[in-house]
Design a protein around this motif. Structure first.
Motif, PDB file in Angstrom:
ATOM      1  N   GLY A   1       0.811  -1.214   0.000  1.00 55.29           N
ATOM      2  CA  GLY A   1       0.000   0.000   0.000  1.00 55.29           C
ATOM      3  C   GLY A   1       0.841   1.260   0.000  1.00 55.29           C
ATOM      4  O   GLY A   1       0.561   2.210  -0.735  1.00 55.29           O
ATOM      5  N   ALA A   2       1.875   1.287   0.821  1.00 55.40           N
ATOM      6  CA  ALA A   2       2.754   2.462   0.877  1.00 55.40           C
ATOM      7  C   ALA A   2       3.471   2.655  -0.455  1.00 55.40           C
ATOM      8  O   ALA A   2       3.590   3.792  -0.937  1.00 55.40           O
ATOM      9  N   ARG A   3       3.925   1.574  -1.039  1.00 55.33           N
ATOM     10  CA  ARG A   3       4.589   1.663  -2.348  1.00 55.33           C
ATOM     11  C   ARG A   3       3.638   2.235  -3.387  1.00 55.33           C
ATOM     12  O   ARG A   3       4.012   3.118  -4.170  1.00 55.33           O
TER      13      ARG A   3
ATOM     14  N   LEU B   1       9.726   5.457  -9.486  1.00 55.18           N
ATOM     15  CA  LEU B   1      10.260   4.285 -10.200  1.00 55.18           C
ATOM     16  C   LEU B   1      10.854   3.263  -9.236  1.00 55.18           C
ATOM     17  O   LEU B   1      10.664   2.060  -9.410  1.00 55.18           O
ATOM     18  N   LEU B   2      11.557   3.747  -8.217  1.00 52.42           N
ATOM     19  CA  LEU B   2      12.193   2.831  -7.268  1.00 52.42           C
ATOM     20  C   LEU B   2      11.172   2.001  -6.488  1.00 52.42           C
ATOM     21  O   LEU B   2      11.411   0.831  -6.211  1.00 52.42           O
ATOM     22  N   VAL B   3      10.036   2.602  -6.128  1.00 49.79           N
ATOM     23  CA  VAL B   3       9.057   1.846  -5.336  1.00 49.79           C
ATOM     24  C   VAL B   3       8.335   0.788  -6.155  1.00 49.79           C
ATOM     25  O   VAL B   3       7.711  -0.110  -5.584  1.00 49.79           O
ATOM     26  N   LEU B   4       8.430   0.853  -7.457  1.00 52.06           N
ATOM     27  CA  LEU B   4       7.766  -0.135  -8.311  1.00 52.06           C
ATOM     28  C   LEU B   4       8.410  -1.517  -8.228  1.00 52.06           C
ATOM     29  O   LEU B   4       7.737  -2.525  -8.416  1.00 52.06           O
ATOM     30  N   VAL B   5       9.698  -1.550  -7.974  1.00 49.66           N
ATOM     31  CA  VAL B   5      10.446  -2.808  -7.954  1.00 49.66           C
ATOM     32  C   VAL B   5      10.681  -3.214  -6.499  1.00 49.66           C
ATOM     33  O   VAL B   5      11.260  -2.439  -5.738  1.00 49.66           O
ATOM     34  N   PRO B   6      10.230  -4.398  -6.107  1.00 50.65           N
ATOM     35  CA  PRO B   6      10.363  -4.800  -4.700  1.00 50.65           C
ATOM     36  C   PRO B   6      11.784  -4.667  -4.137  1.00 50.65           C
ATOM     37  O   PRO B   6      11.954  -4.263  -2.989  1.00 50.65           O
ATOM     38  N   VAL B   7      12.786  -4.978  -4.933  1.00 53.66           N
ATOM     39  CA  VAL B   7      14.167  -4.923  -4.445  1.00 53.66           C
ATOM     40  C   VAL B   7      14.604  -3.487  -4.157  1.00 53.66           C
ATOM     41  O   VAL B   7      15.345  -3.237  -3.211  1.00 53.66           O
TER      42      VAL B   7
ATOM     43  N   ALA C   1      14.594   1.768  -0.955  1.00 54.92           N
ATOM     44  CA  ALA C   1      15.313   2.992  -1.336  1.00 54.92           C
ATOM     45  C   ALA C   1      14.330   4.061  -1.807  1.00 54.92           C
ATOM     46  O   ALA C   1      14.455   5.239  -1.442  1.00 54.92           O
ATOM     47  N   GLY C   2      13.357   3.673  -2.595  1.00 53.28           N
ATOM     48  CA  GLY C   2      12.354   4.618  -3.075  1.00 53.28           C
ATOM     49  C   GLY C   2      11.529   5.210  -1.952  1.00 53.28           C
ATOM     50  O   GLY C   2      11.247   6.410  -1.939  1.00 53.28           O
ATOM     51  N   LEU C   3      11.156   4.377  -0.988  1.00 54.60           N
ATOM     52  CA  LEU C   3      10.404   4.877   0.163  1.00 54.60           C
ATOM     53  C   LEU C   3      11.255   5.797   1.016  1.00 54.60           C
ATOM     54  O   LEU C   3      10.768   6.803   1.537  1.00 54.60           O
TER      55      LEU C   3
END
Length: 182
Positions: free
Chosen positions: A7-9, A71-77, A81-83
């Motif tokens: 949800g946060a992502r 873009l960073l939050v789209l990829v689980p790995v 970093a995105g958050l």
């Protein structure tokens, strides 16, 4: 925990995509965002004025950081970093807004590009809540796996509703604020 992370992502992704698009959708929108950035940057640095070049650089950096976070939050790995980038960026926005509000500086909130509503404490509260969402998502992302698909759909709908409410905050404020408090 998986749903909190997912949800946060989703929330951060939607908020930052709309925010970045609103700022870079055209020359006029970016010019207005740069003007607002110049005013907020001067307030945050406690200066009378900040140069156009510095404001232009800061405006481009903000838009790039918003796109990067989305873009960073789209990829689980890379989601943690995105958050983290999102939380830091929102905290910086809040500091600049608080400095402007305390200094009596008035400017439009160009948070999502088009809004001409003046910044107010509601924007600081909104950002603080988004920082909390990003930090909760970061903690959950570091501790969680992937959520089951059935719950992801419901979480996605809830995230879309919350994102819409956040994006349209100024319109909702105008709709429900008592006359004379606007």
């Amino acid at each position: 925990m998986e749903y909190v992370a997912f949800g946060a992502r989703g929330l951060i992704c939607l908020i930052f995509v709309v925010s970045a698009f609103g700022k870079v959708r055209g020359r006029a929108a970016f010019t207005e965002f740069t003007r607002t950035t110049r005013i907020l940057l001067a307030a945050a640095l406690r200066r009378r004025e900040v140069g156009r070049a510095a404001a232009g650089w800061a405006a481009r950096a903000v838009a790039a950081a918003e796109i990067a976070a989305a873009l960073l939050v789209l990829v689980p790995v890379t989601a943690p970093a995105g958050l983290g980038v999102a939380a830091l960026l929102l905290a910086v926005f809040s500091v600049a807004m608080v400095a402007a509000l305390r200094g009596g500086v008035s400017t439009s909130c160009r948070c999502f590009g088009a809004s001409t509503a003046p910044i107010g404490w509601r924007h600081v509260v909104r950002n603080a809540l988004l920082v909390c969402a990003a930090v909760a998502g970061l903690a959950a992302a570091l501790a969680a796996g992937s959520p089951p698909p059935a719950g992801m759909a419901l979480t996605a709908v809830a995230v879309a509703v919350v994102a819409l409410l956040v994006i349209r905050l100024d319109d909702l404020y105008e709709l429900f604020a008592a006359p004379g408090t606007r």
